[in-house]
Design a protein around this motif. Structure first.
Motif, short mmCIF file in Angstrom:
data_model
loop_
_atom_site.label_atom_id
_atom_site.label_comp_id
_atom_site.label_asym_id
_atom_site.label_seq_id
_atom_site.Cartn_x
_atom_site.Cartn_y
_atom_site.Cartn_z
N ASP A 4 -11.62 11.74 -14.63
CA ASP A 4 -11.81 11.71 -13.18
C ASP A 4 -10.57 11.22 -12.42
O ASP A 4 -10.63 10.97 -11.22
CB ASP A 4 -13.01 10.84 -12.80
CG ASP A 4 -12.86 9.40 -13.27
OD1 ASP A 4 -11.84 9.06 -13.89
OD2 ASP A 4 -13.78 8.61 -13.00
N LYS A 5 -9.43 11.12 -13.12
CA LYS A 5 -8.21 10.68 -12.45
C LYS A 5 -6.99 11.39 -13.03
O LYS A 5 -7.00 11.80 -14.20
CB LYS A 5 -8.01 9.16 -12.61
CG LYS A 5 -8.94 8.30 -11.79
CD LYS A 5 -8.57 6.83 -11.92
CE LYS A 5 -9.48 5.95 -11.06
NZ LYS A 5 -9.12 4.51 -11.18
N ASP A 6 -5.96 11.53 -12.20
CA ASP A 6 -4.65 11.96 -12.71
C ASP A 6 -4.10 10.82 -13.56
O ASP A 6 -4.09 9.67 -13.11
CB ASP A 6 -3.69 12.24 -11.55
CG ASP A 6 -4.28 13.22 -10.53
OD1 ASP A 6 -4.75 14.29 -10.96
OD2 ASP A 6 -4.25 12.92 -9.33
N ASN A 7 -3.64 11.13 -14.77
CA ASN A 7 -3.27 10.03 -15.67
C ASN A 7 -1.77 9.75 -15.73
O ASN A 7 -1.33 8.94 -16.55
CB ASN A 7 -3.83 10.26 -17.07
CG ASN A 7 -3.15 11.41 -17.80
OD1 ASN A 7 -2.26 12.07 -17.27
ND2 ASN A 7 -3.58 11.67 -19.03
N GLY A 8 -1.00 10.39 -14.85
CA GLY A 8 0.45 10.15 -14.86
C GLY A 8 0.90 9.19 -13.78
O GLY A 8 2.10 8.88 -13.69
N ILE A 9 -0.02 8.74 -12.94
CA ILE A 9 0.34 7.82 -11.85
C ILE A 9 0.51 6.43 -12.43
O ILE A 9 -0.47 5.81 -12.88
CB ILE A 9 -0.73 7.83 -10.74
CG1 ILE A 9 -0.89 9.24 -10.17
CG2 ILE A 9 -0.37 6.84 -9.64
CD1 ILE A 9 -2.03 9.39 -9.17
N ARG A 10 1.74 5.93 -12.42
CA ARG A 10 2.02 4.63 -13.04
C ARG A 10 3.04 3.89 -12.19
O ARG A 10 4.21 4.27 -12.14
CB ARG A 10 2.56 4.82 -14.46
CG ARG A 10 1.54 5.48 -15.39
CD ARG A 10 2.07 5.68 -16.78
NE ARG A 10 1.07 6.26 -17.65
CZ ARG A 10 1.26 6.55 -18.94
NH1 ARG A 10 2.44 6.31 -19.50
NH2 ARG A 10 0.30 7.08 -19.66
N VAL A 11 2.60 2.84 -11.54
CA VAL A 11 3.50 2.04 -10.71
C VAL A 11 4.28 1.08 -11.61
O VAL A 11 3.71 0.20 -12.23
CB VAL A 11 2.73 1.26 -9.63
CG1 VAL A 11 3.69 0.45 -8.78
CG2 VAL A 11 1.93 2.24 -8.76
N SER A 12 5.58 1.30 -11.67
CA SER A 12 6.45 0.48 -12.50
C SER A 12 7.26 -0.46 -11.61
O SER A 12 6.85 -0.77 -10.50
CB SER A 12 7.37 1.40 -13.32
OG SER A 12 8.17 0.66 -14.21
N THR A 13 8.38 -0.91 -12.08
CA THR A 13 9.30 -1.72 -11.29
C THR A 13 10.69 -1.11 -11.38
O THR A 13 11.00 -0.35 -12.32
CB THR A 13 9.37 -3.17 -11.81
OG1 THR A 13 9.97 -3.18 -13.12
CG2 THR A 13 7.99 -3.81 -11.86
N LYS A 14 11.53 -1.44 -10.42
CA LYS A 14 12.91 -0.94 -10.45
C LYS A 14 13.62 -1.38 -11.72
O LYS A 14 14.41 -0.63 -12.30
CB LYS A 14 13.68 -1.44 -9.22
CG LYS A 14 13.20 -0.88 -7.91
CD LYS A 14 14.04 -1.45 -6.76
CE LYS A 14 13.52 -0.97 -5.42
NZ LYS A 14 14.31 -1.54 -4.30
N GLU A 15 13.33 -2.61 -12.15
CA GLU A 15 13.99 -3.15 -13.34
C GLU A 15 13.59 -2.36 -14.59
O GLU A 15 14.44 -2.04 -15.44
CB GLU A 15 13.63 -4.62 -13.51
CG GLU A 15 14.19 -5.55 -12.45
CD GLU A 15 13.49 -5.42 -11.10
OE1 GLU A 15 14.12 -5.77 -10.07
OE2 GLU A 15 12.31 -4.97 -11.08
#
Length: 471
Positions: A270-281
């Motif tokens: 039920d969701k797109d599985n590539g959405i991943r909030v990372s960090t600049k580092e």
């Protein structure tokens, strides 16, 4: 390589610190006033977008990996019919886009339609135009309706990167064809005696240009270098895309997505599985993916191989009223462009934007919602620079001056292909649905959709909010 040698545009206009969603804040009175300046052509037939859906977009090799592309395309058609309580005999024609075809279902639009229970009397065809294949499916159907051939069509697309066709080598194929024609056992044994390990080496597919033998990632790296887009800027834009997509997902704005009970998978997808909030580092630690070791395109700031399908119902305004369908938007002008696939492979938006705005008699400031396909972060940023360059407009486009870059607060406010995913044949419908839904949610009037595509091609589309439309 002229752009690399000569481009000297100013630095990037916009920064990307604001990663929160922001409504445009147009009042109901202003929207009513804007309606008076509709971009409808006098005497032209009105084509409307009723609704659209998509399967969740998944990274290849995950929950869809045991399916076929036909399964995803069929699911998108079934989901559309279910959402609209659609009489499957009320559609005149179906067109779907795809790029890497499964040979067993070469006309996947027809096979998916039959599998989804649409009448066998409804013709269907499959179109391929790289990343803008479902845009082409939409405009092909619109063309049929403008011409008076049909009144209601379904357009969509599908891509399935979990199981792409892998061919035998050319030598092996030639040997097998000769074996098939051989008349005697002796002739067959003679041919088999020629078999060597070289024959057994397969031909693996590659996301590369046939005309240049260069991967799109290499082109993205070169384009970023030409327009002086730093690695940091690309990572920051990619982080923006993932953050906005995550926010939109949490807010329930990605309502074109329909959950899918995948055969053999316990939980409903039920969701797109590539959405991943990372960090600049974290993003900065990744190595160059294509031009090694000094390239700036990485796995974090490029779109990923994705499985998914989409479908939308479009029809004439008269047909919508007859059937009681409630439109979300008018499909107004659209255009396709092409340029040098070596030096300008990913610059389709830069060429399509001034052209489609000119066709509609609009300025960039008239556009409330911008949806630009994100193949690579550097590609989007390079296009923004090109659109904001008088030099580029005069030297490459034959225009007196720049069209102007979209303001960042109006661009891809729900994320884009970098985060949501990019099933090549299906992204066009995702773009138009985001445009239509954002117009409603953000109380806007006009949207512009642009995308680049392999072969140095691109698309531009203008969508106008339908009065009283709801998500």
């Amino acid at each position: 390589m002229a752009i690399i040698r000569a481009f000297t545009s100013s630095s990037l206009l916009n920064t990307f610190n604001n990663v929160g969603t922001r409504a445009l804040g147009t009042s109901a009175t202003q929207f009513a006033e804007a309606k008076k300046t509709s971009v409808a052509k006098p005497g032209a037939k009105n084509i409307v977008l009723i609704d659209g859906v998509r399967t969740p977009f998944l990274m290849s090799g995950t929950q869809y990996n045991k399916l076929m592309p036909h399964d995803l395309a069929r699911q998108s058609l079934k989901s559309l019919a279910s959402r609209l309580s659609l009489d499957k005999n009320s559609v005149d024609y179906i067109s779907m886009g795809t790029v890497i075809q499964e040979v067993k279902t070469s006309n996947i639009a027809r096979e998916a339609a039959l599998g989804a229970g649409f009448s066998d009397r409804i013709p269907a065809h499959t179109v391929t135009m790289a990343c803008i294949s479902s845009n082409q499916a939409i405009s092909t159907c619109a063309g049929f309706m403008y011409a008076g051939v049909y009144d209601a069509c379904i357009a969509g697309g599908v891509e399935f990167m979990s199981d792409v066709p892998i061919r035998h080598s050319r030598k092996m194929r030639a040997l097998m064809l000769k074996l098939n024609k051989a008349k005697t056992t002796g002739a067959r044994l003679s041919l088999l005696s020629q078999l060597s390990m070289k024959h057994l080496m397969p031909e693996l597919p590659a996301v590369a240009e046939f005309s240049t033998n260069e991967s799109m990632g290499h082109s993205g790296d070169r384009l970023a270098a030409a327009f002086k887009i730093s690695r940091e800027e690309q990572d920051e834009f990619a982080l923006r895309s993932h953050t906005l997509a995550h926010n939109a997902q949490e807010a329930g704005n990605l309502s074109d997505l329909v959950p899918f009970k995948v055969p053999g998978v316990d939980q409903i997808v039920d969701k797109d599985n590539g959405i991943r909030v990372s960090t600049k580092e974290q993003m900065a630690k990744l190595r160059a993916a294509f031009v090694k070791p000094h390239g700036t395109v990485t796995a974090a700031n490029a779109s990923y191989l994705t499985d998914g399908a989409s479908a939308c119902l479009i029809c004439t305004e008269e047909k919508a009223k007859e059937m009681g369908w409630k439109p979300k938007a008018y499909i107004r002008d659209f255009t396709y462009v092409s340029q040098d696939p070596k030096d300008q492979l990913l610059l389709g938006p830069s060429y399509a934007t001034p052209k489609v705005l000119g066709m509609a008699g609009l300025k960039p400031s008239d556009i409330d919602v911008w949806e630009i396909h994100e193949a690579f972060a550097g590609q989007v940023l390079a296009n923004l620079k090109a659109m904001d360059s008088d030099w580029f407009a005069q030297n490459y486009q034959g225009l007196p001056g720049k069209v102007g870059a979209p303001p960042m607060e109006k661009l891809n406010n729900w994320g884009g292909s970098l985060s949501i995913g990019h099933p090549f044949g299906a992204t066009g419908v995702r773009l138009i649905m985001h445009a239509a839904h954002r117009l409603i949610k953000e109380d806007g009037h006009l949207a512009c959709i642009t995308a680049c595509a392999a072969g140095g091609q691109g698309v531009g589309m203008i969508v106008e909010r339908y009065p009283g439309a709801t998500v």
